[in-house]
Design a protein around this motif. Sequence first.
Motif, PDB file in Angstrom:
ATOM      1  N   LEU A 190      -0.782   6.357  -7.458  1.00 43.47           N
ATOM      2  CA  LEU A 190      -1.535   5.836  -8.354  1.00 43.47           C
ATOM      3  C   LEU A 190      -0.625   5.378  -9.655  1.00 43.47           C
ATOM      4  O   LEU A 190      -0.801   4.275 -10.020  1.00 43.47           O
ATOM      5  CB  LEU A 190      -2.981   6.336  -8.756  1.00 43.47           C
ATOM      6  CG  LEU A 190      -3.902   6.418  -7.584  1.00 43.47           C
ATOM      7  CD1 LEU A 190      -4.997   7.127  -7.727  1.00 43.47           C
ATOM      8  CD2 LEU A 190      -4.491   4.617  -7.150  1.00 43.47           C
ATOM      9  N   ASP A 191      -0.293   6.459  -9.963  1.00 40.73           N
ATOM     10  CA  ASP A 191       0.514   6.075 -11.254  1.00 40.73           C
ATOM     11  C   ASP A 191       1.518   5.246 -10.969  1.00 40.73           C
ATOM     12  O   ASP A 191       1.830   4.285 -12.053  1.00 40.73           O
ATOM     13  CB  ASP A 191       1.314   7.574 -11.789  1.00 40.73           C
ATOM     14  CG  ASP A 191       0.682   8.663 -12.190  1.00 40.73           C
ATOM     15  OD1 ASP A 191      -0.603   8.431 -12.517  1.00 40.73           O
ATOM     16  OD2 ASP A 191       0.957   9.836 -12.361  1.00 40.73           O
ATOM     17  N   LEU A 192       2.427   5.078  -9.654  1.00 44.26           N
ATOM     18  CA  LEU A 192       3.202   3.940  -9.556  1.00 44.26           C
ATOM     19  C   LEU A 192       2.684   2.803  -9.321  1.00 44.26           C
ATOM     20  O   LEU A 192       3.188   1.714  -9.926  1.00 44.26           O
ATOM     21  CB  LEU A 192       4.083   4.489  -8.397  1.00 44.26           C
ATOM     22  CG  LEU A 192       5.433   3.938  -8.053  1.00 44.26           C
ATOM     23  CD1 LEU A 192       6.357   4.246  -9.370  1.00 44.26           C
ATOM     24  CD2 LEU A 192       5.927   4.429  -6.764  1.00 44.26           C
ATOM     25  N   ALA A 193       1.444   2.692  -8.936  1.00 48.04           N
ATOM     26  CA  ALA A 193       0.898   1.396  -8.568  1.00 48.04           C
ATOM     27  C   ALA A 193       0.019   0.794 -10.077  1.00 48.04           C
ATOM     28  O   ALA A 193      -0.098  -0.333 -10.045  1.00 48.04           O
ATOM     29  CB  ALA A 193      -0.450   1.632  -7.698  1.00 48.04           C
ATOM     30  N   GLU A 194      -0.253   1.531 -10.716  1.00 39.27           N
ATOM     31  CA  GLU A 194      -0.893   1.039 -12.216  1.00 39.27           C
ATOM     32  C   GLU A 194      -0.456  -0.201 -13.120  1.00 39.27           C
ATOM     33  O   GLU A 194      -1.223  -0.862 -13.361  1.00 39.27           O
ATOM     34  CB  GLU A 194      -1.510   2.470 -13.090  1.00 39.27           C
ATOM     35  CG  GLU A 194      -2.656   3.198 -12.290  1.00 39.27           C
ATOM     36  CD  GLU A 194      -3.054   4.148 -13.227  1.00 39.27           C
ATOM     37  OE1 GLU A 194      -2.291   4.582 -14.020  1.00 39.27           O
ATOM     38  OE2 GLU A 194      -4.184   4.626 -13.025  1.00 39.27           O
ATOM     39  N   GLN A 206      -8.891  11.882  -7.445  1.00 38.94           N
ATOM     40  CA  GLN A 206      -7.802  10.841  -7.265  1.00 38.94           C
ATOM     41  C   GLN A 206      -8.579   9.954  -6.599  1.00 38.94           C
ATOM     42  O   GLN A 206      -8.329   8.563  -6.709  1.00 38.94           O
ATOM     43  CB  GLN A 206      -6.563  11.226  -6.928  1.00 38.94           C
ATOM     44  CG  GLN A 206      -5.775  12.292  -7.707  1.00 38.94           C
ATOM     45  CD  GLN A 206      -5.636  11.632  -9.123  1.00 38.94           C
ATOM     46  OE1 GLN A 206      -5.519  10.451  -9.306  1.00 38.94           O
ATOM     47  NE2 GLN A 206      -5.775  12.532 -10.278  1.00 38.94           N
ATOM     48  N   ILE A 207      -9.335  10.040  -5.605  1.00 35.84           N
ATOM     49  CA  ILE A 207      -9.820   9.083  -4.868  1.00 35.84           C
ATOM     50  C   ILE A 207     -11.041   8.232  -5.716  1.00 35.84           C
ATOM     51  O   ILE A 207     -11.015   6.943  -5.602  1.00 35.84           O
ATOM     52  CB  ILE A 207     -10.679   9.511  -3.300  1.00 35.84           C
ATOM     53  CG1 ILE A 207      -9.740   9.948  -2.515  1.00 35.84           C
ATOM     54  CG2 ILE A 207     -11.630   8.327  -2.892  1.00 35.84           C
ATOM     55  CD1 ILE A 207     -10.402  10.743  -1.252  1.00 35.84           C
ATOM     56  N   ALA A 216       0.728  -1.161  -0.106  1.00 35.56           N
ATOM     57  CA  ALA A 216       0.122  -0.156   0.121  1.00 35.56           C
ATOM     58  C   ALA A 216       0.825   1.352   0.043  1.00 35.56           C
ATOM     59  O   ALA A 216       1.447   1.634   0.890  1.00 35.56           O
ATOM     60  CB  ALA A 216      -1.059   0.120   1.242  1.00 35.56           C
ATOM     61  N   LEU A 217       1.007   1.843  -1.173  1.00 40.31           N
ATOM     62  CA  LEU A 217       1.844   2.978  -1.338  1.00 40.31           C
ATOM     63  C   LEU A 217       1.172   4.126  -0.556  1.00 40.31           C
ATOM     64  O   LEU A 217       0.119   4.585  -0.645  1.00 40.31           O
ATOM     65  CB  LEU A 217       2.097   3.449  -2.566  1.00 40.31           C
ATOM     66  CG  LEU A 217       2.756   2.549  -3.678  1.00 40.31           C
ATOM     67  CD1 LEU A 217       2.901   2.602  -5.079  1.00 40.31           C
ATOM     68  CD2 LEU A 217       4.224   2.013  -3.158  1.00 40.31           C
TER      69      LEU A 217
END
Length: 286
Positions: free
Chosen positions: A172-176, A201-202, A150-151
């Motif tokens: 989110l960019d990093l998680a996608e 963003q949420i 979880a970032l």
Amino acid sequence: MDERATSTREAASRFSLNQWTTKRWSVAEAVDGCVRHGVEAIGLWRQNVAEQGLDETVKLVADAGLRVSSLCRGGFLTSQDALDDNRRAIDEAAALNAACLVMVVGGLPGVAPGEPLGAFDRDLAGARERVAEALAVLAPYAGERGVRLALEPLHPMYCADRAVLSTLGQALDLAEPYPAEQVGVVVDTFHVWWDPQVFQQIARAGDRIASYQVCDFLHPLPADALLGRGVMGDGVIDFAPLTRAVTEAGYTGDVEVEIFNADVWAADPDEVLTRVKTRFGELIEA
């Protein structure tokens, strides 16, 4: 039971005590406190788990019937030796059946929290690239062990020493590139309330929300800004729209109260837990 009472009962069952809200308590004391106060979930910290012993902590939590809403923390991925420690953190999260391993990704290489500046690297873009490279190694390792990373984006004032991810959008960019069940994000009210894009963003995050953490943002901040987290209602955050947005995004997990505050830590932990549960009912579950 009327609709309001049913809603209150269900929301109360989602309350989770982050262990550092009652920092004076050991793991054993925090687990006992949760049982006595009717709390069903707990967020644990690795150093406290190590002091208690991982196997003993697993047993304490299981015997108490608690959920582990999060294990904090992995991360500091901008340092040279991060991978081995994060593999250990993932293994610990797996043993605890934690809902997620919170990842505080680290600041500029060479800048340590609370330490004076020595030799360090000013390349912020390079630091963020290091985080992405480390995540590419750790995400598959976590996925194989059933652990969700979880970032956690942190308020920009912590960018130099704690987290080069400052917004939910960056996280989110990093998680996608990874499956949502493997890499998610933390929505922490203290860190995201100020962001003009937070609601957008949420909504974008959807099922990537791995943890929702709540506390207030105090004004003025104390000299040590790390301790500027307050009990909900003591600061400037409007919780209702943030909680509504997280709910509308589909998040149904535990809601974790995480407070770093010298006065809260000095108070009687039982009184603190009673107080935060009351505020939770007034401001989060309302």
